[in-house]
Motif scaffolding. Sequence first.
Motif, PDB file in Angstrom:
ATOM      1  N   ALA A  21       0.941  -1.342   0.039  1.00  0.00           N
ATOM      2  CA  ALA A  21      -0.194   0.001  -0.125  1.00  0.00           C
ATOM      3  C   ALA A  21       0.881   1.028  -0.018  1.00  0.00           C
ATOM      4  O   ALA A  21       0.422   2.405  -0.502  1.00  0.00           O
ATOM      5  N   ARG A  22       2.254   0.997   0.251  1.00  0.00           N
ATOM      6  CA  ARG A  22       3.197   2.284   0.426  1.00  0.00           C
ATOM      7  C   ARG A  22       3.768   2.577  -0.795  1.00  0.00           C
ATOM      8  O   ARG A  22       3.945   3.509  -1.204  1.00  0.00           O
ATOM      9  N   VAL A  23       4.088   1.383  -1.506  1.00  0.00           N
ATOM     10  CA  VAL A  23       5.007   1.442  -2.843  1.00  0.00           C
ATOM     11  C   VAL A  23       4.387   1.899  -3.925  1.00  0.00           C
ATOM     12  O   VAL A  23       4.916   2.408  -4.949  1.00  0.00           O
ATOM     13  N   LEU A  24       2.936   1.307  -4.081  1.00  0.00           N
ATOM     14  CA  LEU A  24       2.402   1.626  -5.121  1.00  0.00           C
ATOM     15  C   LEU A  24       2.026   2.942  -5.428  1.00  0.00           C
ATOM     16  O   LEU A  24       2.098   3.645  -6.526  1.00  0.00           O
ATOM     17  N   PRO A  25       1.522   3.958  -4.356  1.00  0.00           N
ATOM     18  CA  PRO A  25       1.513   5.255  -4.488  1.00  0.00           C
ATOM     19  C   PRO A  25       2.807   5.911  -5.299  1.00  0.00           C
ATOM     20  O   PRO A  25       2.710   6.803  -5.899  1.00  0.00           O
ATOM     21  N   ARG A  26       3.797   5.472  -4.554  1.00  0.00           N
ATOM     22  CA  ARG A  26       5.276   6.094  -4.802  1.00  0.00           C
ATOM     23  C   ARG A  26       5.334   5.793  -6.393  1.00  0.00           C
ATOM     24  O   ARG A  26       6.192   6.562  -7.013  1.00  0.00           O
ATOM     25  N   PHE A  31      -3.902   3.669  -4.552  1.00  0.00           N
ATOM     26  CA  PHE A  31      -4.228   2.296  -3.747  1.00  0.00           C
ATOM     27  C   PHE A  31      -5.425   3.004  -2.739  1.00  0.00           C
ATOM     28  O   PHE A  31      -5.355   3.945  -1.974  1.00  0.00           O
ATOM     29  N   PRO A  32      -6.432   2.213  -2.582  1.00  0.00           N
ATOM     30  CA  PRO A  32      -7.542   2.314  -1.656  1.00  0.00           C
ATOM     31  C   PRO A  32      -7.333   2.284  -0.335  1.00  0.00           C
ATOM     32  O   PRO A  32      -6.426   1.473   0.145  1.00  0.00           O
ATOM     33  N   GLU A  33      -8.169   3.166   0.436  1.00  0.00           N
ATOM     34  CA  GLU A  33      -7.956   2.877   1.936  1.00  0.00           C
ATOM     35  C   GLU A  33      -8.357   1.472   2.648  1.00  0.00           C
ATOM     36  O   GLU A  33      -9.366   0.892   2.099  1.00  0.00           O
TER      37      GLU A  33
END
Length: 324
Positions: A21-26, A31-33
């Motif tokens: 969940a942290r690497v995909l937005p980077r 990524f959904p909550e």
Amino acid sequence: MVSSPHEAMHRIFREDPGLLARVLPRAGISFPEYHSIESLDTDLTEIRPLERRVDSLFRVHVADDEGGFLLAVEAQGKPDPDKRNSWTYYLAHIHAKYRLPAVLVVLCRDKSTAAWAAEPIRIGRRFHTSMVVFPLVLGPGNVPVNTDPDEVAQDVPLGVFSVLAHAKDPGLPAILESLAAVMADQEAEARANAGTDAVGDGVSDPVDWAELVEIGLGDGPGRDYWRHLMASYRPKFPGSGTIVEESWLKGRAEGREEGREEGREEGEAKGRAEDILRILRARGVEVSDAVRARVIACSDLEVLGLWLDRSLSVATAKDLFAEE
């Protein structure tokens, strides 16, 4: 047990599922909550004697959806046409088994493999396409390079994944240096806090992450340089008298005492000479036979230490012997 770069590439997410969940937005992917991510059984074998096993499988629980969704994570080291058939099977199978939407995430260590993996997989004929699979790829093209120790310290698993994703990048040494400094500091803090409650539950041992990095890099200059960095770390603020520095000095003194007791000065000199040559190779500095012979023949640990420090920055191998 993690035993190869392939395993390390996806196993990191089993160690810390929230890293997904942290690497995909980077990487520019929303990524959904969510409120939890759990690891699932990776065995997708059916009754028929044909084994199929996805590298890692996770179920993401989200607040606005009772079922959540699945993440099938695959590490891919090189293009392999057969894998495209396997990925299609994995998605169809886990969708039918869990009755949940599934997303395929492919982890790559080089840009050419990442480009191949990102190509849509179309099932059907020219007159009609029955299914299309769009792999979600993470690799050197969209995972940020992390060379800021302060930023790495905030999320070590993310820093480790940055190393694995850029394992074949020419800029790898700078990424390794920032991660090594953070890990050494955290390992010294953990040693200093041993027997206390200073380190909370669920915090991974920095040594474990360091081992994962070494395995994930595989054989080659990158791994050699990482081993050198972890062995030759110096405190960031020498002489400050911090507990981190005291713990590091204590460990170093204990190591020296063990070395004296075992009478391994000769072995230490040989190992240091090999480190010098490996670092030069990792940095792309050409080493002549004469330079190699002189380094290997030296048994003076103080001189070798000087050359070792210089090997990190010299422009030519001969510069090791400057002012001599």
